[in-house]
Design an enzyme around this catalytic site. Sequence first.
Site, PDB file in Angstrom:
ATOM      1  N   LYS A  13     -15.825  46.312  89.300  1.00 24.05           N
ATOM      2  CA  LYS A  13     -16.796  47.307  89.758  1.00 24.05           C
ATOM      3  C   LYS A  13     -16.707  47.510  91.286  1.00 24.05           C
ATOM      4  O   LYS A  13     -16.652  48.639  91.751  1.00 24.05           O
ATOM      5  CB  LYS A  13     -18.226  46.874  89.381  1.00 24.05           C
ATOM      6  CG  LYS A  13     -18.418  46.628  87.886  1.00 24.05           C
ATOM      7  CD  LYS A  13     -19.832  46.226  87.547  1.00 24.05           C
ATOM      8  CE  LYS A  13     -20.306  44.936  88.191  1.00 24.05           C
ATOM      9  NZ  LYS A  13     -19.579  43.721  87.738  1.00 24.05           N
ATOM     10  N   ARG A  88     -29.074  45.752  85.639  1.00 23.86           N
ATOM     11  CA  ARG A  88     -28.415  44.616  85.001  1.00 23.86           C
ATOM     12  C   ARG A  88     -29.252  44.065  83.853  1.00 23.86           C
ATOM     13  O   ARG A  88     -28.866  43.105  83.213  1.00 23.86           O
ATOM     14  CB  ARG A  88     -28.272  43.527  86.053  1.00 23.86           C
ATOM     15  CG  ARG A  88     -26.898  42.998  86.200  1.00 23.86           C
ATOM     16  CD  ARG A  88     -27.017  42.035  87.349  1.00 23.86           C
ATOM     17  NE  ARG A  88     -25.856  41.284  87.560  1.00 23.86           N
ATOM     18  CZ  ARG A  88     -24.950  41.543  88.494  1.00 23.86           C
ATOM     19  NH1 ARG A  88     -25.058  42.594  89.257  1.00 23.86           N
ATOM     20  NH2 ARG A  88     -23.943  40.742  88.663  1.00 23.86           N
ATOM     21  N   ARG A 123      -9.814  35.869  93.680  1.00 29.65           N
ATOM     22  CA  ARG A 123     -10.554  36.872  94.467  1.00 29.65           C
ATOM     23  C   ARG A 123     -10.811  36.374  95.887  1.00 29.65           C
ATOM     24  O   ARG A 123     -11.157  35.218  96.109  1.00 29.65           O
ATOM     25  CB  ARG A 123     -11.895  37.180  93.799  1.00 29.65           C
ATOM     26  CG  ARG A 123     -12.742  38.081  94.702  1.00 29.65           C
ATOM     27  CD  ARG A 123     -13.806  38.830  93.994  1.00 29.65           C
ATOM     28  NE  ARG A 123     -14.855  37.994  93.461  1.00 29.65           N
ATOM     29  CZ  ARG A 123     -15.925  38.477  92.832  1.00 29.65           C
ATOM     30  NH1 ARG A 123     -16.046  39.781  92.651  1.00 29.65           N
ATOM     31  NH2 ARG A 123     -16.836  37.667  92.360  1.00 29.65           N
ATOM     32  N   ARG A 156     -16.005  33.551  97.432  1.00 28.92           N
ATOM     33  CA  ARG A 156     -17.440  33.549  97.145  1.00 28.92           C
ATOM     34  C   ARG A 156     -17.868  32.240  96.495  1.00 28.92           C
ATOM     35  O   ARG A 156     -17.153  31.702  95.648  1.00 28.92           O
ATOM     36  CB  ARG A 156     -17.795  34.728  96.220  1.00 28.92           C
ATOM     37  CG  ARG A 156     -18.240  35.936  96.994  1.00 28.92           C
ATOM     38  CD  ARG A 156     -18.429  37.143  96.151  1.00 28.92           C
ATOM     39  NE  ARG A 156     -19.242  36.961  94.965  1.00 28.92           N
ATOM     40  CZ  ARG A 156     -19.580  37.956  94.142  1.00 28.92           C
ATOM     41  NH1 ARG A 156     -19.173  39.188  94.418  1.00 28.92           N
ATOM     42  NH2 ARG A 156     -20.306  37.752  93.080  1.00 28.92           N
ATOM     43  N   ARG A 167     -22.154  33.004  84.606  1.00 25.46           N
ATOM     44  CA  ARG A 167     -22.450  34.416  84.878  1.00 25.46           C
ATOM     45  C   ARG A 167     -22.030  35.284  83.706  1.00 25.46           C
ATOM     46  O   ARG A 167     -22.696  36.275  83.383  1.00 25.46           O
ATOM     47  CB  ARG A 167     -21.742  34.865  86.165  1.00 25.46           C
ATOM     48  CG  ARG A 167     -22.389  34.276  87.406  1.00 25.46           C
ATOM     49  CD  ARG A 167     -21.491  34.354  88.618  1.00 25.46           C
ATOM     50  NE  ARG A 167     -21.158  35.700  89.013  1.00 25.46           N
ATOM     51  CZ  ARG A 167     -20.105  36.022  89.758  1.00 25.46           C
ATOM     52  NH1 ARG A 167     -19.280  35.072  90.178  1.00 25.46           N
ATOM     53  NH2 ARG A 167     -19.877  37.259  90.083  1.00 25.46           N
TER      54      ARG A 167
HETATM   55  P1  AP5 Z   1     -14.333  42.930  91.677  1.00 25.48           P
HETATM   56  O1  AP5 Z   1     -14.084  44.369  91.953  1.00 25.48           O
HETATM   57  O2  AP5 Z   1     -14.811  42.074  92.789  1.00 25.48           O
HETATM   58  O3  AP5 Z   1     -15.303  42.772  90.402  1.00 25.48           O
HETATM   59  P2  AP5 Z   1     -16.845  43.052  90.251  1.00 25.48           P
HETATM   60  O4  AP5 Z   1     -17.009  43.667  88.919  1.00 25.48           O
HETATM   61  O5  AP5 Z   1     -17.387  43.819  91.427  1.00 25.48           O
HETATM   62  O6  AP5 Z   1     -17.360  41.550  90.265  1.00 25.48           O
HETATM   63  P3  AP5 Z   1     -18.598  40.839  90.950  1.00 25.48           P
HETATM   64  O7  AP5 Z   1     -18.376  39.352  90.760  1.00 25.48           O
HETATM   65  O8  AP5 Z   1     -18.784  41.292  92.370  1.00 25.48           O
HETATM   66  O9  AP5 Z   1     -19.709  41.310  90.056  1.00 25.48           O
HETATM   67  P4  AP5 Z   1     -21.017  40.661  89.787  1.00 25.48           P
HETATM   68  O10 AP5 Z   1     -21.613  41.812  89.104  1.00 25.48           O
HETATM   69  O11 AP5 Z   1     -21.100  39.397  89.092  1.00 25.48           O
HETATM   70  O12 AP5 Z   1     -21.502  40.230  91.245  1.00 25.48           O
HETATM   71  P5  AP5 Z   1     -22.576  40.851  92.218  1.00 25.48           P
HETATM   72  O13 AP5 Z   1     -22.084  40.679  93.589  1.00 25.48           O
HETATM   73  O14 AP5 Z   1     -23.009  42.189  91.738  1.00 25.48           O
HETATM   74  O15 AP5 Z   1     -12.994  42.323  91.035  1.00 25.48           O
HETATM   75  C1  AP5 Z   1     -12.858  40.942  90.752  1.00 25.48           C
HETATM   76  C2  AP5 Z   1     -11.435  40.468  91.145  1.00 25.48           C
HETATM   77  O16 AP5 Z   1     -10.482  41.120  90.298  1.00 25.48           O
HETATM   78  C3  AP5 Z   1     -11.049  40.846  92.580  1.00 25.48           C
HETATM   79  O17 AP5 Z   1     -10.259  39.829  93.127  1.00 25.48           O
HETATM   80  C4  AP5 Z   1     -10.225  42.143  92.415  1.00 25.48           C
HETATM   81  O18 AP5 Z   1      -9.270  42.315  93.457  1.00 25.48           O
HETATM   82  C5  AP5 Z   1      -9.571  41.912  91.059  1.00 25.48           C
HETATM   83  N1  AP5 Z   1      -9.384  43.159  90.306  1.00 25.48           N
HETATM   84  C6  AP5 Z   1     -10.208  44.239  90.268  1.00 25.48           C
HETATM   85  N2  AP5 Z   1      -9.713  45.187  89.446  1.00 25.48           N
HETATM   86  C7  AP5 Z   1      -8.553  44.666  88.936  1.00 25.48           C
HETATM   87  C8  AP5 Z   1      -7.586  45.168  88.019  1.00 25.48           C
HETATM   88  N3  AP5 Z   1      -7.705  46.380  87.447  1.00 25.48           N
HETATM   89  N4  AP5 Z   1      -6.539  44.367  87.714  1.00 25.48           N
HETATM   90  C9  AP5 Z   1      -6.404  43.142  88.281  1.00 25.48           C
HETATM   91  N5  AP5 Z   1      -7.287  42.631  89.169  1.00 25.48           N
HETATM   92  C10 AP5 Z   1      -8.349  43.381  89.491  1.00 25.48           C
HETATM   93  O19 AP5 Z   1     -23.824  39.872  91.949  1.00 25.48           O
HETATM   94  C11 AP5 Z   1     -23.836  38.534  92.403  1.00 25.48           C
HETATM   95  C12 AP5 Z   1     -25.163  37.893  92.037  1.00 25.48           C
HETATM   96  O20 AP5 Z   1     -26.250  38.618  92.653  1.00 25.48           O
HETATM   97  C13 AP5 Z   1     -25.514  37.893  90.543  1.00 25.48           C
HETATM   98  O21 AP5 Z   1     -24.933  36.792  89.867  1.00 25.48           O
HETATM   99  C14 AP5 Z   1     -27.067  37.813  90.609  1.00 25.48           C
HETATM  100  O22 AP5 Z   1     -27.491  36.507  90.864  1.00 25.48           O
HETATM  101  C15 AP5 Z   1     -27.398  38.671  91.806  1.00 25.48           C
HETATM  102  N6  AP5 Z   1     -27.657  40.071  91.427  1.00 25.48           N
HETATM  103  C16 AP5 Z   1     -26.914  41.171  91.807  1.00 25.48           C
HETATM  104  N7  AP5 Z   1     -27.423  42.292  91.270  1.00 25.48           N
HETATM  105  C17 AP5 Z   1     -28.495  41.915  90.521  1.00 25.48           C
HETATM  106  C18 AP5 Z   1     -29.418  42.620  89.700  1.00 25.48           C
HETATM  107  N8  AP5 Z   1     -29.328  43.950  89.527  1.00 25.48           N
HETATM  108  N9  AP5 Z   1     -30.394  41.914  89.066  1.00 25.48           N
HETATM  109  C19 AP5 Z   1     -30.502  40.578  89.237  1.00 25.48           C
HETATM  110  N10 AP5 Z   1     -29.656  39.839  89.992  1.00 25.48           N
HETATM  111  C20 AP5 Z   1     -28.653  40.499  90.634  1.00 25.48           C
END
Ligand code: AP5
Length: 214
Positions: A13, A88, A123, A156, A167
């Site tokens: 994402k 989410r 990552r 991270r 997660r």
């Molecule tokens: P990346 O693009 O970083 O993936 P992502 O989907 O953005 O993953 P996140 O871990 O950031 O998502 P998340 O939703 O768990 O975390 P968030 O920060 O929102 O890609 C991942 C890796 O793969 C990278 O190395 C990339 O280069 C590689 N890649 C990408 N595309 C690829 C492809 N096509 N092929 C190969 N490799 C590829 O949330 C963190 C925490 O915050 C949560 O756990 C929660 O505690 C809190 N939080 C955030 N939002 C909320 C909410 N709405 N409600 C409650 N808690 C929340």
Amino acid sequence: MRIVLLGAPGAGKGTQAQFIMEKFGIPQISTGDMLRAAIKAGTPLGLKAKEVMDQGQLVSDDLIIGLVKERISQDDCAKGFLLDGFPRTIPQADAMKDAGVVVDYVLEFAVPDEEIVKRMSGRRVHPGSGRVYHLIYNPPKVEGKDDVTGDELVIRVDDEEGTVRKRLGVYHEQTAPLIDYYKQAAEAGQTRHYKVDGTQSVETVSKKLADILS
Ligand code: AP5
């Protein structure tokens, strides 16, 4: 253009948000990045969020809903925005609907859990901007450095394998039900839902998204 990116942690994402933001000129609203910024700044929100995030759990709906409502009311969101990591849970989606926010596109990224566990170990992120890299699939131009600023990239805290698996469990339990939620909304003509194969290369996924959004 109001877009929701839906998918498991590590589904890509944040990577594609960067692409969409640059191509279509709309701001990315990443709740994860906002929370990490609050932690870094040591705000009361950050203090509350840190422990929960490090354990791979979700921050409370009330906190997140307030944060997002405030952010999307800002001027730069007038022509649209890209929600990355929100909603989410069903209550978060309901809160957005109740506030009269119409979602034009829901883009779902499908990636199997085992592929995600593999991806997360490679990552690297730029904490200042949220730019995301992968050691193999999406490497920076200079090893260990952000392409734009040259700053050091970091791992991270929540990318440790055990936390990633937690997660994923939280995702299947609390976030995956949103897929049916938005499919039903699409059938009722309230939004458009597209499922994208997130196991393809970063460039192929970007092209597919550009086709959908154009
Ligand atoms: P990346 O693009 O970083 O993936 P992502 O989907 O953005 O993953 P996140 O871990 O950031 O998502 P998340 O939703 O768990 O975390 P968030 O920060 O929102 O890609 C991942 C890796 O793969 C990278 O190395 C990339 O280069 C590689 N890649 C990408 N595309 C690829 C492809 N096509 N092929 C190969 N490799 C590829 O949330 C963190 C925490 O915050 C949560 O756990 C929660 O505690 C809190 N939080 C955030 N939002 C909320 C909410 N709405 N409600 C409650 N808690 C929340």
